[in-house]
Design an enzyme around this catalytic site. Structure first.
Site, PDB file in Angstrom:
ATOM      1  N   CYS A  76       0.661  -1.223   0.061  1.00  0.00           N
ATOM      2  CA  CYS A  76      -0.068   0.016   0.001  1.00  0.00           C
ATOM      3  C   CYS A  76       0.914   1.268   0.053  1.00  0.00           C
ATOM      4  CB  CYS A  76      -0.862   0.172   1.279  1.00  0.00           C
ATOM      5  SG  CYS A  76      -2.066   1.300   1.319  1.00  0.00           S
ATOM      6  N   CYS A  82      -0.352   6.238   7.193  1.00  0.00           N
ATOM      7  CA  CYS A  82      -1.707   5.903   7.826  1.00  0.00           C
ATOM      8  C   CYS A  82      -1.697   5.074   8.809  1.00  0.00           C
ATOM      9  CB  CYS A  82      -2.360   4.795   6.482  1.00  0.00           C
ATOM     10  SG  CYS A  82      -3.930   4.202   7.106  1.00  0.00           S
ATOM     11  N   CYS A 177      -7.447   2.174  -0.789  1.00  0.00           N
ATOM     12  CA  CYS A 177      -7.338   1.186   0.370  1.00  0.00           C
ATOM     13  C   CYS A 177      -7.534  -0.176   0.247  1.00  0.00           C
ATOM     14  CB  CYS A 177      -8.488   1.852   1.480  1.00  0.00           C
ATOM     15  SG  CYS A 177      -8.382   0.913   2.988  1.00  0.00           S
ATOM     16  N   GLN A 306     -19.237  -8.319  13.032  1.00  0.00           N
ATOM     17  CA  GLN A 306     -17.839  -8.561  13.150  1.00  0.00           C
ATOM     18  C   GLN A 306     -17.431  -8.081  11.580  1.00  0.00           C
ATOM     19  OE1 GLN A 306     -15.241  -9.699  14.860  1.00  0.00           O
ATOM     20  NE2 GLN A 306     -15.967 -10.538  16.615  1.00  0.00           N
ATOM     21  N   TYR A 335     -22.176 -10.145  26.674  1.00  0.00           N
ATOM     22  CA  TYR A 335     -21.862  -9.320  25.642  1.00  0.00           C
ATOM     23  C   TYR A 335     -22.140  -9.671  24.478  1.00  0.00           C
ATOM     24  CZ  TYR A 335     -18.684  -8.555  29.657  1.00  0.00           C
ATOM     25  OH  TYR A 335     -18.242  -8.315  30.935  1.00  0.00           O
ATOM     26  N   CYS A 432     -10.747 -10.511  22.053  1.00  0.00           N
ATOM     27  CA  CYS A 432     -10.013  -9.575  21.188  1.00  0.00           C
ATOM     28  C   CYS A 432      -8.688  -9.153  21.636  1.00  0.00           C
ATOM     29  CB  CYS A 432     -10.727  -8.543  20.541  1.00  0.00           C
ATOM     30  SG  CYS A 432     -11.470  -7.401  21.667  1.00  0.00           S
TER      31      CYS A 432
END
Length: 479
Positions: A76, A82, A177, A306, A335, A432
């Site tokens: 990229c 970025c 992107c 997700q 959750y 996560c």
């Protein structure tokens, strides 16, 4: 009296030995630890330390003496400026290796548990164009590259793209992107070009002026596309002009929406969504429910889902398989978000009770049960530590299995304590953040054994990794 300026420190022939959670390489010069930008384990380099504490510092490579075997060319043009995809300079196999190591280190060092039975990380089927949602920011404070004359009054300062790390007021204008499939790039670039052509002003985050504020694009596995244009101080004529252009240029959009947000922050959860064309939602689908059926999810502009759709299915399959349902279980899904896991497993169990902090997410969860004709789910909104109390368990019954998928901060100490009191036979902990997961496991290990561990890569080219752990109550192991 003049102030002394600290000179940067320089270290030669530093070997990068590891990679830190935030994505920086880790090197050592004697006992001095250096966190190095864009460094890859195995690199040997000369390092300039620009920020220094007593025992550690932050630095950058001034000369790469010997590149690591794991180093590769980033694909990229925006890499390094970025804030996303910080691991593009490392091969994907190496990324998986160090994500696995991160989970291993967190569980052994923090939770102090045996991880010899941990399975190999599940790679993402796609490492480019895998996200189903991106949010861009309009700004009249474009990030300027080295060599651009900041005093040039003719300089175009408008940008549509991503925030520069650590700078709330600077936006990097994005050309292409690699995170979201087309028409994402075409949409962003076309809208950016048209807005400039029409002279529509971009938001000034310091002065809180300007017409255009954010652009959100959601895509789905069903081929549906949602576009949300967020305006700030725009006239209705400007809104109609831009929305009309997007509508005419991109007829494949199935849900075209806009929001007028003049608040001081960018959150849209308390804002009215106005439909220009189509419904205020798109759909996602997941195979793998009971009897081979497909579960359909309604995704609105404020819904949580997700962001890696294909890998989300794999994550939920692992969660389901770890639980080993027989069909008669009462499951608590903590959750629960929009009830994705709850509705995915509902056909495999007797009943699912979901709890989530965000009321709008609970409404989404109920809708998702209704459109799939699922009748054995119940959903409740509220702070987990306040909802999951003894009276709640007494009312709904002691769960056979608890599935918990908390945010990065992990579970509140009161929630962990409640799980210890409930003593469900199994807990499937989806996380996560392996560090906060390990912190919670350290407490749970007093009553639970960790019997399965499965890392899952949801976000290629980043340091983030999901991890699924199966816990079994010690006296329930013979079963």
């Amino acid at each position: 009296m003049s102030r002394s300026v600290k000179k940067p420190k320089f270290f030669e022939n530093v070997t990068v030995i590891d990679i830190a959670e935030e994505g920086k390489g880790v090197g050592k010069a004697d006992d001095f630890v250096i966190f190095i930008e864009k460094a890859v384990p195995g690199d040997i380099a000369d390092i300039e330390v620009y920020k220094s504490k007593k025992s550690f510092g932050e630095g950058k490579i001034t000369r790469l003496i010997q590149p690591s075997e794991y180093r590769t060319q980033p694909f990229c043009e925006h890499f390094g400026v970025c804030g996303g995809c910080k691991w593009q300079h490392m091969t994907y196999d190496a990324q998986l290796k160090f994500k696995q190591k991160a989970v291993h280190d967190a569980l052994t060092r923090i939770a102090k548990i045996d991880v010899e039975h941990m399975d190999a990380i599940v790679p993402s089927p796609a490492d480019r164009y895998y996200r189903n949602k991106l949010e861009y920011t309009f700004s009249n404070k474009r990030w300027l590259y080295d060599g651009e004359n900041r005093d040039d009054e003719r300089l175009d300062m408008d940008a549509l793209g991503f925030h520069i790390p650590g700078r709330f007021d600077k936006i990097l204008n994005i050309n292409h992107c690699y995170l979201q499939a087309e028409p994402s790039n075409d949409l962003r670039n076309s809208i950016n070009a048209y807005a400039r052509q029409q002279g529509i002003s971009y938001y000034d985050v310091r002065q809180h002026t300007g017409a255009l504020r954010n652009l959100i694009i959601r895509t789905s596995s069903t081929g549906e596309i949602m576009v949300i244009a967020v305006f700030a101080h725009a006239s209705q004529e400007q809104v109609d002009d831009l929305m009309g252009y997007v509508d005419a240029t991109f007829p494949q959009i199935t849900s075209l929406l806009y929001i007028l947000n003049t608040k001081m922050n960018d959150t849209i959860f308390d804002q009215e969504v106005i439909a220009w064309r189509g419904p205020e939602f798109i759909h996602e689908e997941m195979p793998g429910a009971a009897n081979g059926s497909v579960v359909r999810f309604r995704v609105g502009p404020k819904s949580f889902y997700q962001t890696n759709s294909i890998q989300a299915l794999r994550l939920y399959e692992i969660t389901r398989d770890f639980a080993g349902f027989k069909g008669d279980e009462l499951v608590y899904d903590l959750y629960t978000g929009a009830g994705t896991i709850a509705n995915f497993i509902a056909g495999h169990v007797r009943q699912v009770v979901g709890v989530e902090y965000v009321p709008s997410a609970i409404e989404d969860a109920k809708v998702n049960s209704r459109i799939n004709e699922i009748t054995n789910t119940k959903f409740y909104a509220g702070d987990m530590k306040d909802v999951l109390v003894a009276d709640f368990v007494a009312e709904h019954g002691k769960p056979d299995v608890i599935i918990t998928d908390p945010p990065r901060a992990g579970m509140h100490a009161d929630v962990v304590a409640r799980l210890m009191e409930i003593e469900a036979d199994k807990i499937v902990y989806v996380s996560c953040n392996a560090a906060t997961q390990a912190r919670d496991l350290l407490i749970l290990k007093e009553k639970y054994d960790t019997v399965k561990i499965q890392p899952v890569d949801m976000f290629p080219h980043t340091q983030h990794v999901e991890n699924v752990v199966l816990l079994k109550l010690r006296n329930s192991l013979p079963n």
